[in-house]
Design an enzyme around this catalytic site. Sequence first.
Site, PDB file in Angstrom:
ATOM      1  N   GLY A   1      38.923  42.509  40.092  1.00  0.00           N
ATOM      2  CA  GLY A   1      39.059  42.338  41.550  1.00  0.00           C
ATOM      3  C   GLY A   1      40.168  43.230  42.087  1.00  0.00           C
TER       4      GLY A   1
ATOM      5  N   GLU B   1      42.777  39.819  33.737  1.00  0.00           N
ATOM      6  CA  GLU B   1      42.483  39.271  32.421  1.00  0.00           C
ATOM      7  C   GLU B   1      41.256  39.929  31.756  1.00  0.00           C
ATOM      8  OE1 GLU B   1      40.926  36.279  29.660  1.00  0.00           O
ATOM      9  OE2 GLU B   1      40.242  36.151  31.741  1.00  0.00           O
TER      10      GLU B   1
ATOM     11  N   ILE C   1      46.031  38.927  42.087  1.00  0.00           N
ATOM     12  CA  ILE C   1      46.647  37.982  43.024  1.00  0.00           C
ATOM     13  C   ILE C   1      46.884  36.639  42.336  1.00  0.00           C
ATOM     14  CG2 ILE C   1      45.660  39.062  45.083  1.00  0.00           C
ATOM     15  CD1 ILE C   1      43.698  36.609  45.211  1.00  0.00           C
ATOM     16  N   ASP C   2      46.146  36.350  41.249  1.00  0.00           N
ATOM     17  CA  ASP C   2      46.191  35.013  40.638  1.00  0.00           C
ATOM     18  C   ASP C   2      47.473  34.759  39.832  1.00  0.00           C
ATOM     19  OD1 ASP C   2      43.588  34.795  41.601  1.00  0.00           O
ATOM     20  OD2 ASP C   2      42.710  35.469  39.720  1.00  0.00           O
TER      21      ASP C   2
ATOM     22  N   ARG D   1      45.714  16.554  63.485  1.00  0.00           N
ATOM     23  CA  ARG D   1      44.676  16.667  62.459  1.00  0.00           C
ATOM     24  C   ARG D   1      45.252  16.864  61.072  1.00  0.00           C
ATOM     25  NH1 ARG D   1      40.978  21.202  65.549  1.00  0.00           N
ATOM     26  NH2 ARG D   1      39.800  19.734  66.818  1.00  0.00           N
TER      27      ARG D   1
ATOM     28  N   GLY E   1      42.855  31.822  43.271  1.00  0.00           N
ATOM     29  CA  GLY E   1      43.745  31.625  42.120  1.00  0.00           C
ATOM     30  C   GLY E   1      42.992  31.441  40.817  1.00  0.00           C
TER      31      GLY E   1
HETATM   32  O1  F6P Z   1      40.921  37.237  40.369  1.00  0.00           O
HETATM   33  C1  F6P Z   1      41.055  37.436  41.736  1.00  0.00           C
HETATM   34  C2  F6P Z   1      40.073  36.599  42.491  1.00  0.00           C
HETATM   35  O2  F6P Z   1      40.213  36.855  43.865  1.00  0.00           O
HETATM   36  C3  F6P Z   1      40.142  35.105  42.206  1.00  0.00           C
HETATM   37  O3  F6P Z   1      41.198  34.471  42.873  1.00  0.00           O
HETATM   38  C4  F6P Z   1      38.756  34.678  42.650  1.00  0.00           C
HETATM   39  O4  F6P Z   1      38.351  33.475  42.028  1.00  0.00           O
HETATM   40  C5  F6P Z   1      37.915  35.821  42.203  1.00  0.00           C
HETATM   41  O5  F6P Z   1      38.759  36.957  42.109  1.00  0.00           O
HETATM   42  C6  F6P Z   1      36.757  36.182  43.105  1.00  0.00           C
HETATM   43  O6  F6P Z   1      36.034  37.180  42.459  1.00  0.00           O
HETATM   44  P1  F6P Z   1      34.960  38.119  43.140  1.00  0.00           P
HETATM   45  O7  F6P Z   1      35.697  39.237  43.810  1.00  0.00           O
HETATM   46  O8  F6P Z   1      34.153  38.632  42.000  1.00  0.00           O
HETATM   47  O9  F6P Z   1      34.180  37.300  44.125  1.00  0.00           O
END
Ligand code: F6P
Length: 343
Positions: free
Chosen positions: A10, A102, A126-127, A162, A170
């Site tokens: 990503g 990862e 970002i995670d 609200r 994440g």
């Molecule tokens: O690993 C970054 C991330 O944005 C995660 O937070 C999210 O679950 C995932 O990628 C979304 O992946 P994709 O871009 O394949 O929809």
Amino acid sequence: MRIGVLTGGGDCPGLNAAIRAIVRRATADDVTVFGIRNGFRGLVENDIEELTRASVIGILPRGGTILGTSRFNPLKDEASLQALKENFASHRLDALVVVGGEGSLSAARDLWRHHEIRLVGIPKTIDNDINGTDFTFGFDTAVTIVTDAVDRLHTTAESHHRVMVVEVMGRHTGWIAAYGGIAGGADVILVPEHPFRISRVCDLLLSRQRLGRTFSIVVVAEDAHPHADEVFLTKEQYETIYRHDRLGGVGEALAAEIERCTNIQTRITKLGYVQRGGSPTPFDRILATRFGIKAYEMIRAGEFGRMAALRGNRIVSASLDEAVGELKRLDDEIYRLAEVFFG
Ligand code: F6P
């Protein structure tokens, strides 16, 4: 010397800062840098071109990656692996920099360990779920975006009395939720590391109401699960929300359940890809730049199969084995701190 650079997985803010640092540092030594497009796919499909100092002008503050990215796994079949090796050799690459999360770093580790592809890694996501480094770049920007969103949601929550549920990314860890929630002053933060009881969430919100706080903010990580004792999701909801390849939707189900059990009007905001977009914060620009320089130095020193990492305020090299063995879960101390402000 000739080195290749690719960005995989990503996208996240800071990738261009890392590319720029590698190109600036390497070209100053007359080392030729090749940009590989779209992650490992570009190395398999021979989509590669030289990056010069001119190629990286003006990219420091830009989000995304000028190289493009993909989640392509080069080890998925023998033909891909063969093509990767041939293209690595035909470009006479001495080494490769893999900027990835990862998935890409796991592939990098295997390419080094089982196929002797000389490479170094740079952890980005970002995670913030990569072991071996205190922080990955991209995370600080995502947390800044979540904090800003929570600040903004406070005004409507307060005016309309609200509950605002904010679903954040994440993946399988709660780093973004915890940091964004703490910084934004959330009243409840739900993370994958601690399955939550919906009855406790509702009690916290009702007790706030009794104390005269007629609004609340709940930050929920996309992979936060209800405790097995108190599952309020249907089987279908479970299957749609917690998909292996794509998470998302727990916030909506949670908001509906909170409204049902508290009788307080509840709304959901899913921040989604906004968290990955736009210009990196100064912290991420600097971290990505330091990682880029370190990766180059590691190549010069022949420290392959390792990645640049942050430990305290020092940039060090860490083994890729350590980095990808298991995910770096949210630090328990951080979650305990967040809990002090619940309710
Ligand atoms: O690993 C970054 C991330 O944005 C995660 O937070 C999210 O679950 C995932 O990628 C979304 O992946 P994709 O871009 O394949 O929809």
